[in-house]
Structures are given as C-alpha cells and as structure tokens.
Motif scaffolding. Structure first.
Motif, PDB file in Angstrom:
ATOM      1  N   GLU A   1      77.870  53.726  18.400  1.00  0.00           N
ATOM      2  CA  GLU A   1      78.087  52.428  17.732  1.00  0.00           C
ATOM      3  C   GLU A   1      76.984  51.443  18.153  1.00  0.00           C
ATOM      4  OE1 GLU A   1      79.935  51.987  15.286  1.00  0.00           O
ATOM      5  OE2 GLU A   1      81.213  53.750  15.411  1.00  0.00           O
ATOM      6  N   MET A   2      76.606  51.496  19.437  1.00  0.00           N
ATOM      7  CA  MET A   2      75.548  50.610  19.935  1.00  0.00           C
ATOM      8  C   MET A   2      74.222  50.925  19.239  1.00  0.00           C
ATOM      9  SD  MET A   2      75.329  48.136  22.031  1.00  0.00           S
ATOM     10  CE  MET A   2      73.939  47.129  22.546  1.00  0.00           C
ATOM     11  N   GLN A   3      73.995  52.209  19.059  1.00  0.00           N
ATOM     12  CA  GLN A   3      72.784  52.661  18.358  1.00  0.00           C
ATOM     13  C   GLN A   3      72.730  52.089  16.940  1.00  0.00           C
ATOM     14  OE1 GLN A   3      70.815  55.383  19.731  1.00  0.00           O
ATOM     15  NE2 GLN A   3      69.363  54.858  18.110  1.00  0.00           N
ATOM     16  N   ALA A   4      73.882  52.147  16.249  1.00  0.00           N
ATOM     17  CA  ALA A   4      73.943  51.631  14.881  1.00  0.00           C
ATOM     18  C   ALA A   4      73.718  50.118  14.875  1.00  0.00           C
ATOM     19  CB  ALA A   4      75.288  51.980  14.244  1.00  0.00           C
ATOM     20  N   ILE A   5      74.254  49.431  15.883  1.00  0.00           N
ATOM     21  CA  ILE A   5      74.066  47.979  15.979  1.00  0.00           C
ATOM     22  C   ILE A   5      72.589  47.663  16.168  1.00  0.00           C
ATOM     23  CG2 ILE A   5      74.422  46.004  17.530  1.00  0.00           C
ATOM     24  CD1 ILE A   5      77.311  47.039  17.916  1.00  0.00           C
ATOM     25  N   SER A   6      71.936  48.397  17.055  1.00  0.00           N
ATOM     26  CA  SER A   6      70.549  48.031  17.290  1.00  0.00           C
ATOM     27  C   SER A   6      69.680  48.391  16.087  1.00  0.00           C
ATOM     28  CB  SER A   6      70.025  48.574  18.629  1.00  0.00           C
ATOM     29  OG  SER A   6      69.649  49.886  18.505  1.00  0.00           O
ATOM     30  N   ASP A   7      70.076  49.424  15.338  1.00  0.00           N
ATOM     31  CA  ASP A   7      69.332  49.731  14.108  1.00  0.00           C
ATOM     32  C   ASP A   7      69.429  48.577  13.106  1.00  0.00           C
ATOM     33  OD1 ASP A   7      67.832  51.768  12.561  1.00  0.00           O
ATOM     34  OD2 ASP A   7      69.535  51.578  11.196  1.00  0.00           O
ATOM     35  N   VAL A   8      70.640  48.025  12.958  1.00  0.00           N
ATOM     36  CA  VAL A   8      70.838  46.895  12.043  1.00  0.00           C
ATOM     37  C   VAL A   8      69.975  45.701  12.469  1.00  0.00           C
ATOM     38  CG1 VAL A   8      72.518  45.077  11.548  1.00  0.00           C
ATOM     39  CG2 VAL A   8      73.126  47.467  11.166  1.00  0.00           C
ATOM     40  N   VAL A   9      69.994  45.409  13.773  1.00  0.00           N
ATOM     41  CA  VAL A   9      69.236  44.248  14.254  1.00  0.00           C
ATOM     42  C   VAL A   9      67.736  44.494  14.091  1.00  0.00           C
ATOM     43  CG1 VAL A   9      68.711  42.817  16.268  1.00  0.00           C
ATOM     44  CG2 VAL A   9      71.063  43.537  15.815  1.00  0.00           C
ATOM     45  N   LYS A  10      67.293  45.730  14.355  1.00  0.00           N
ATOM     46  CA  LYS A  10      65.873  46.032  14.191  1.00  0.00           C
ATOM     47  C   LYS A  10      65.420  45.803  12.756  1.00  0.00           C
ATOM     48  CE  LYS A  10      65.289  49.369  17.852  1.00  0.00           C
ATOM     49  NZ  LYS A  10      65.233  50.792  18.178  1.00  0.00           N
ATOM     50  N   ARG A  11      66.231  46.267  11.805  1.00  0.00           N
ATOM     51  CA  ARG A  11      65.856  46.096  10.403  1.00  0.00           C
ATOM     52  C   ARG A  11      65.734  44.613  10.048  1.00  0.00           C
ATOM     53  NH1 ARG A  11      66.201  50.965   7.305  1.00  0.00           N
ATOM     54  NH2 ARG A  11      66.920  52.564   8.738  1.00  0.00           N
TER      55      ARG A  11
END
Ligand code: ADP
Ligand code: MG
Length: 612
Positions: A177-187
């Motif tokens: 879930e943390m990985q998905a969060i950081s992907d969203v923020v990176k985009r």
C-alpha cells in the motif's frame, strides 16, 4: 454457480430513496479503492488550492493514518460543512463539463472519504484571522470549531474503511500500500515540478522517517521537469532520455523518452499526463508501443515521462471516477502525434545508444563499483513470436527464402576505408563475432550479429515499402460471420487492408470473404485477425495492426538470416558492414533494442591506463 440469495427480509419491490450516508459509501466504492486513492484525492485538492509545499504523513501503509498538510488558500469557516457534502465544489459551476482546468471537479472526494473513515479538516483561509476545524466520522459531522493553524489546510484521515470492513479485507500489505501511495505522489510530483513534496512514514515513531522528498524546482518548464525527473527517476533515466517537443493541430507533446537501450521489463516507468493530469490510458500506452515497435521486443517496455496538452474541450476527463482515463475527441490525432514525435526523436538519436553504453563499459573496467547505466536483458525467443506466427507452420521456410543460406554480408561495396568515417576502419574480428575498428579519435567494437540483423531488417522494410506486400490467394475463400455493423465497418477499411495484403469482400449479410492474405505471414487465422482489426478500429478509429504484424515477421526473418556467431569475416566484408551501418537509419541498436556497437574514445582509454 449459485443464484444470488434474494430471500431477505426487505420487500424488494418497494423503491426507497437512500440516505446521504449510504449514497456516499456507494460513491466511495468507486473513488476510494485503497489508501493510495485517498492520497491522490487529498494531494490533488492541495494542488488545486495553489499549494507550493505539500507534506504527506502516513502510518501503516495509510490504513490507520493519512495526513496531508498544504500551504494553499484554505477553506472558510462557512464553507467547511459544504466541502463535506456531496457534489459541492468550488471548481466548476456545472455549466461546462468540457472546460476543466483543475484536478477536481466532481465534489465527491471529501464526502466519500468522510463516509469510509474518520476525517478531520483544519484550515485557515487566506486573509482570515482564525483557523477552523470540522470532523466527520462514518458520515456524520458536527459544526466547525476554532482551531490552531497559521495557514493552509491539514486534512487527516484515520482508520480508512473502518465503516466498511469488507473493504479492509481487500487491502494488501502495508508495504505494497505504501508503494502505491508513493507511486501516486511521484506521478503528481512530476506533473507539478514547481511544488515541493515530502512523504513521511510514521509507522515506527511519531517523528517519522522521510521516504520521499522532491524539492520545488525553478527555471523554465524543461529545466524544472528535467531536474524533477532526475530526483524521481534517477540520473540513469535523465542521461538516457531524449527531449521531446512536438505539436500537431493544436495538441502539444513535451517531456522525455528514454533510448531503447534503457528499456524495462514492465510498464512501470511509463508516466503519461494529459493536460497536467496523470493518466494510465490504453490508447496512449498503445501509441508508445507503436512508436518503439521497431526497437524493442514485446517483453521490453520503454521508459517515458510525456505530457500531452490540448484545449480542454478536445478531451473528456469525466469518463472515469478516479479520472485515470480520458477520452480524446480525435484519438487518432493524439496517437499519431506520439508515434511520429517519438519515432522522429529515436531516429535522430539513432547512433546515440552507443555513448551511454560506452560509459557502462568504462564503468565496468574501473575498479570502484559503478551503478548500472543501462539495463538490458535478452528478450525471450518466445516473446519475439507473435500469436499469429505461432500458427504459421510455413514460417521457417518463408524466412529462408529471404536470406542467402551462406549468411554472407550482402551488398559488399569495395570502397577503401578512410579512418574519418564514424565507425572507422576494421582492424580485427575477435571471438568470431566482434569487429574492432579504429576511428579518428578512438575505437569501436561492433556486435557483428546484431548489426547485420538490423541491416537486413531495414532492407526488408525498404523492399516492402517499394514493392508492396506480396499476397497469397486462398484456394477456398474463408468466410467470416460478423454482425452487420462489424462487417460494414471492416469493408470500409478494405482498401487499407488490401495495402497490407489482406483482401476482403462482402459475402451476403453480415459476412465477409477473405480471398488473399499476406504471404509473409504464412497460414493465418483470418477470423482472429479480422476481430483484432475490429477491436483496433474501436480503440483508434483506424488499423495498423497488420503493418505491425508484418514488421514483427520481418524482424524475425532478419534475426534468422543474420551472420551467426562463429563465422570468420574478411576485412572487406567487415568494412562493408561498417559503411552500410553508417548509411542505415536506426543501426545503433538491433531489433530488440540492444546496442549494435560501443565506441570508446581515446581519451577514455588513456584514462583507464592512468595516462591523464
Ligand atoms: P472537488 O475537488 O472535486 O471539488 P472535493 O470533495 O475533493 O471535491 O473537495 C470539495 C471542495 O473542498 C473543493 O472544491 C475545495 O473548494 C475544498 N477543498 C478541499 N481540499 C482543500 C484544500 N486542501 N485546500 C483548500 N480547499 C480545499
Ligand atoms: Mg478533490
């Protein structure tokens, strides 16, 4: 399968109006799938509020806490309860859904989050003397109360899905879930390079550990974006990327696209934006594949960060609840722009692959450990075979027809090497494959097999462009039954299909007869191809699949017919190969995106020996 159990106590014939809490929970099902979707909504709200710094704090993969702090324009006391009600937004007036300049416009995120978690908003509107706070839990909220905050907004979401425990079961580990969060923020951080972002993980202590930081950038858009991408995707990407800046009929495409030699095993490094909004769009991903199809095998994926900008009227963003997909009014135009701009940039960079590869080579020589500059795995042979090829038993023979059995270098031109030509003069062949050539200021190592493969492929493509596609007539035409609309849509394209060697004719109501097929594809399943063409017409409005398939076969034939490692070449053969490479576009990489040669400058070689 069991039929759903409708034997419950309620009277299923009685229609009732659902209350707000239920409506919001249902909406939340679409908007808030997992913690990362909540983060996306909250960070987008902060960006819409004109924030220049956005700090995200997360605990347990966002399951127990998500807190977004921004320095944007804030929310008035009177507006706080409104922000929590459904379809209440400050961003549109509802009169024009095709003219949207903000991330949000549906007025759904905050009420949805308030329906599935414990939500607290604290905000101090610009110019206001005091801050106010409002909380909502399981859908019910109280009146705003005074709070302490110097400026901006803090939105805190605790215990996501506590009100809808079924959802909790679908969540993945905290880590993913943390990985998905950081992907969203990176985009979003790529879309907004002038804004600063941090992510803090509070799972182990309240102080938190900073897991992501992107400082606000300055300068013009390309500089700001370039530096931001370097922060997020690393120096490797930045050094291997080509700058893209193209325009067609009012749509612009800007950003960076990596050289084929910097490809990936999955599509995770594809960052696409439409009018500043991160999207994962089938059409755009398909266009990328098309642009790189000449350079990469099917199991390799290009790395890009590309931004399409157009008049908001030309694209509908209101087709997906989380706004991850968009719909172009003219999908062919967007696709065409991407394919042509990238193909053009890649062609111009045709010979550049080798310089980054040279860095890697030199890095490998140096005693200190170096990061890998380019990554490249051999594609599997399986991946090179398209699905239709697998059904084409005549294929191996077709390949043999095209290529001299001896595997000798074709078209040997007998001109004497001048060391001034870019790839220099051949000096030796080592390990029965690699050609060592001396250039004016260094040396070149050529992978003889890879280079020849590329040359044969380019030649086959040229021949096809000049002479057209050879067809084979079917003894008994294959009749394919379709719906009436599908049949007529397909027949409208008959002329285009014929150019690629597929001859179709009407055959009564809702059926077409296939009379000729491209000889190069061998025995094909005509019905399957026609259905794929129809799918493509749905997606793109035109078809290029046959062209792609034929190119894939040419590439495979080239691979078959190229010099096998193990053959000794004469000096004139080697020089002819070098000259032909210089004259052939895209010869810097083989059909699978591997480099065909590496150049080492004399200065670098001298450095290796400590001479400078
Ligand atoms: P939308 O973003 O679609 O308008 P939301 O439910 O996400 O809907 O937000 C509702 C409204 O609350 C927004 O239109 C905006 O006026 C206000 N709002 C939400 N978050 C913030 C924020 N961080 N700063 C200022 N205003 C905000
Ligand atoms: Mg919003």
């Amino acid at each position: 399968m069991n039929a759903p159990d409708r034997n419950i106590s309620q009277d299923l014939r009685k229609i009732r109006q659902l209350d707000d809490v239920a409506v919001n929970r249902i909406a939340a099902g679409e908007v808030v799938e997992r913690p990362a979707s909540a983060v996306k909504e909250l960070v987008e709200n902060a960006l819409d509020a004109g924030a220049t710094r956005i700090d995200l704090a997360v605990r347990d993969g966002g399951k127990t806490l998500i807190r977004v702090t921004d320095d944007g324009h804030g929310i008035n006391e009177a507006d706080l309860p409104l922000a929590l009600s459904r379809h209440a937004t400050s961003k549109i007036d509802g009169s024009d859904l095709l003219n949207i300049h903000t991330f949000g416009f549906r007025g759904e995120a905050l009420p949805s989050l308030g329906a599935v978690g414990r939500l607290t908003i604290t905000s101090r509107a610009k110019g206001s003397a005091a801050a106010f706070q409002i909380s909502v839990s399981g859908g019910a909220h109280q009146a705003p109360r005074p709070a302490a905050l110097t400026s901006g907004t803090v939105v805190e979401l605790r215990d996501l899905f506590f009100a809808t425990p079924a959802r909790l079961k679908f969540l993945r580990t905290d880590r993913s879930e943390m990985q998905a969060i950081s992907d969203v923020v990176k985009r979003l951080a790529m879309a907004e390079p002038y804004v600063g972002f941090t992510i803090r993980d509070l799972s182990n202590d309240d102080q938190g550990r900073v897991t992501f930081r992107a400082d606000p950038q300055t300068g013009d858009m390309f500089n700001a974006l370039g530096s931001r991408l370097r922060q997020i995707l690393g120096a490797d990407f930045a050094e291997n990327a080509l700058q893209i800046d193209a325009e067609r009929e009012g749509i612009t495409l800007t950003g960076f696209a990596a050289l084929p030699t910097y490809s990936r095993g999955s599509s995770t490094a594809q960052y696409l934006f439409v009018n500043g909004r991160p999207v994962r769009d089938k059409l755009l991903i398909g266009a990328l594949r098309g642009a790189y199809s000449d350079f990469l095998s099917r199991d390799r994926h290009p790395a890009v960060a590309l931004f399409l900008e157009c008049d908001p009227q030309k694209v509908d963003v209101n087709v997906h609840p989380a706004k991850a997909e968009v719909r172009f009014r003219d999908p062919g135009l967007a696709r065409g722009l991407i394919v042509s701009a990238l193909k053009h940039a890649l062609a111009e960079a045709g010979h550049r692959a080798s310089t980054t590869v040279a860095d890697a080579t030199l890095g490998a020589f140096r005693p200190e450990p170096q990061g890998r500059i380019y990554q490249m795995d051999r594609p599997s042979q399986q991946a090179l075979r398209g699905s239709y090829l697998a059904q084409a038993p005549g294929f191996e023979e077709t390949a043999a027809e095209f290529v001299p059995a001896s595997g000798r270098v074709e078209d040997v031109t007998e001109d004497a090497p001048q060391e001034n030509s870019p790839l220099g003069a051949a000096r030796a062949q080592v390990h029965e494959n690699y050609i060592i050539a001396q250039t004016a200021d260094g040396m070149v190592i050529v992978d003889g097999h890879a280079a020849h493969e590329r040359l044969v492929y380019e030649k086959l493509k040229r021949q096809m462009a000049e002479n057209g596609v050879t067809t084979q007539g079917l003894l008994i035409p294959e009749i394919v039954e379709l719906s009436e609309t599908d049949a007529s849509r397909l027949l409208e394209q008959a002329e285009t299909l014929a150019q690629f060697g597929l001859v179709v004719e009407p055959f009564g109501q809702g059926a077409v007869a296939v009379r000729e097929t491209p000889a190069i594809l061998g025995v094909i399943n005509a019905e399957a191809i026609l259905r794929d063409v129809l799918d493509e017409l749905d997606d793109l409005g035109h078809t290029q699949m046959l062209g792609d398939k034929i190119e894939a076969v040419l590439s495979r034939i080239a691979c078959h017919g190229s010099i096998r490692t193990g053959r000794i070449m004469r000096a004139d053969e080697m020089n002819a190969l070098l000259r032909e490479m210089e004259a052939t576009p895209h010869s810097g990489q083989c059909n699978h995106g591997r480099p065909t040669y590496v150049e080492l400058k004399l200065a670098d070689i001298e450095k290796l020996f400590g001479r400078t």
